[in-house]
Design an enzyme around this catalytic site. Structure first.
Site, short mmCIF file in Angstrom:
data_model
loop_
_atom_site.label_atom_id
_atom_site.label_comp_id
_atom_site.label_asym_id
_atom_site.label_seq_id
_atom_site.Cartn_x
_atom_site.Cartn_y
_atom_site.Cartn_z
N HIS A 154 0.86 -1.19 0.00
CA HIS A 154 0.00 0.00 0.00
C HIS A 154 0.90 1.25 0.00
O HIS A 154 2.03 1.20 0.52
CB HIS A 154 -0.87 -0.08 1.27
CG HIS A 154 -1.72 1.12 1.49
ND1 HIS A 154 -1.26 2.23 2.16
CD2 HIS A 154 -2.99 1.38 1.14
CE1 HIS A 154 -2.23 3.14 2.20
NE2 HIS A 154 -3.28 2.64 1.58
N ALA A 191 1.28 3.79 1.75
CA ALA A 191 1.85 4.28 3.01
C ALA A 191 2.93 3.34 3.54
O ALA A 191 3.61 3.68 4.51
CB ALA A 191 0.74 4.43 4.06
N LYS A 192 3.11 2.17 2.93
CA LYS A 192 4.05 1.19 3.47
C LYS A 192 5.49 1.54 3.07
O LYS A 192 5.73 2.49 2.32
CB LYS A 192 3.67 -0.22 2.99
CG LYS A 192 2.27 -0.65 3.44
CD LYS A 192 2.15 -0.65 4.95
CE LYS A 192 0.85 -1.23 5.48
NZ LYS A 192 -0.35 -0.44 5.20
N ASN A 193 6.46 0.74 3.55
CA ASN A 193 7.88 1.12 3.36
C ASN A 193 8.32 1.09 1.91
O ASN A 193 9.30 1.71 1.53
CB ASN A 193 8.77 0.22 4.21
CG ASN A 193 8.60 0.50 5.69
OD1 ASN A 193 7.54 0.96 6.10
ND2 ASN A 193 9.62 0.26 6.47
N MET A 194 7.63 0.29 1.08
CA MET A 194 7.78 0.39 -0.38
C MET A 194 6.42 0.10 -0.98
O MET A 194 5.56 -0.52 -0.32
CB MET A 194 8.84 -0.58 -0.91
CG MET A 194 8.56 -2.03 -0.59
SD MET A 194 9.63 -3.16 -1.49
CE MET A 194 8.76 -3.31 -3.05
#
Ligand SMILES: Cc1ncc(COP(=O)(O)O)c(C=O)c1O
Length: 383
Positions: free
Chosen positions: A182, A184-187
């Site tokens: 998603h 907002a995730k780290n990638m």
């Protein structure tokens, strides 16, 4: 006060991702195909798992993981109340019933000591979340799972870049782990996720289940070397990741170590600059060896001491151009889940955090000055 709004999260997308998507768009094959296969292999290698099966979201991945293990109606799956609805919804979508156990007050991770008391003869799996990127204490959970013959499905949505006792989260999951891409995730792949496992039979089952239960995916049917026939061989849903998205993912993988370094640097600024602030509780650090993936930086507001609700603090910060997030209003506080009869008395730590936890900005393109703006704003509001 800062002049521009600082969001709590922002994906890092550059010309590299744009070119990669353009190339796939013009290639004649845009859905799941060779680029996705490469992305799955590279991601699995990164986390040290033998197989990666990409999916359209981690939510779908968690559902498929449970389905591949045969979890369904009549079964119970133990999970945490401090998670996004996706975790419990994935359990519910299989027809099984989620069972919540409380979190540790200082880390907001599932409390391993609470798990055994929740096991019944209907329990089939335990689904912990590595909350905010901090690995849960996997060893005692694995021990309980193995003693009670339960499956362990790790919700690794927050845990890209995290490690537990020297091994990346996602290596040797017991037996399945699911990551999210998603924005907002780290990638990111815009939306998407991946199931990782060391077991070939489970990887095959997940691959079939992500595509209606079809014996082979479109690439194997319509590519020059493929054959168009297929059979529906198992239950399944439609949850494949496209080559367009995987092209973004491959570019993001090249930048991931830089993203992680930046996230860690920002988190260190918050750790040192917020520690003395009386109205706040900052995240605790467990003793076991681990690498925090720093997906989120949460603080807990002592609302009684501050004389302000979390929502009031968030509104004040917004006026100062600082964005925030809530991770999470506890699962049992949402209207939809009232039917399960969960109570605050059974889940005291999650209930306390539910109205007090707040995420502050953390993303790779933030500067030190951005982070210091957040620190100054928090000191001003919470003093
Ligand atoms: C803990 C957790 N699990 C699962 C998910 C679902 O991820 P996705 O949006 O990829 O379905 C999320 C998404 O925010 C999450 O935070």
């Amino acid at each position: 006060m800062r002049e521009s709004f600082l969001p709590f999260s922002r994906p890092s997308i550059g010309e590299e991702e744009v070119s990669a998507v353009r190339e796939v768009l013009l290639s004649g094959w845009i859905t799941t195909g060779p680029v996705t296969q490469r992305f799955e292999e590279e991601f699995a290698r990164l986390v040290g798992a033998a197989h990666g099966v990409s999916v359209s979201s981690a939510t779908a991945g968690l559902q498929i993981a449970l389905m591949a293990l045969g979890v369904g109606p009549g079964d119970q799956v133990i999970t945490t109340p401090m998670t996004f609805a996706a975790t419990v919804n994935a359990i519910i979508y299989t027809g099984a019933t989620p069972v919540l156990v409380d979190v540790e007050g200082d880390t907001l991770n599932m409390d391993p000591s609470k798990i055994e008391g929740a096991i019944t003869d209907r329990t089939r799996a335990i689904m912990p979340v590595h909350f905010a990127g901090l690995p849960v204490d996997l060893d005692p959970i694995r021990e309980i799972a193995s003693r009670h013959r339960l499956h362990l499905v790790e919700d690794c949505a927050h845990a890209i870049g995290s490690a537990y006792k020297g091994r990346p989260i996602g290596s040797s999951p017991s037996p399945l782990g699911v990551f999210s891409f998603h924005p907002a995730k780290n990638m990111t792949t815009a939306e998407g996720g991946i199931i990782v496992t060391d077991r070939e039979d489970l990887a095959d089952a997940c691959r079939v289940m992500r595509q209606h239960g079809m014996s082979k995916g479109a690439w194997k049917r319509f590519a020059q070397s493929g054959r168009p026939d297929y059979e529906i061989v198992s239950p399944g849903i439609k949850a494949n990741l496209t080559d367009l998205q995987s092209a973004i993912g491959l570019e993001q993988l090249k930048k991931l170590s830089h993203f992680q370094e930046r996230r860690s640097q920002i988190a260190q600024i918050y750790d040192s600059e917020l520690r003395g602030l009386k109205g706040l509780i900052t995240p605790g650090t467990p003793r076991y060896p681990h690498v925090h993936g720093h997906h989120l930086y949460w603080v807990m507001l002592k609302t009684e001491e501050l004389g302000m609700s979390r929502e009031e603090v968030m509104a004040r910060l917004k006026e100062m151009n600082i964005g925030t997030g809530v991770h999470y209003k506890a699962v049992h506080h949402h209207v939809r889940y009232r039917e399960f009869g969960w109570s605050d008395q059974d889940l005291p730590n999650a209930s306390y955090a539910s109205s007090r936890v707040m995420s502050i900005p953390l993303f790779p393109e933030m500067t030190r000055e951005d982070a210091m703006d957040v620190v100054r704003a928090l000191w001003e509001v919470c003093r």
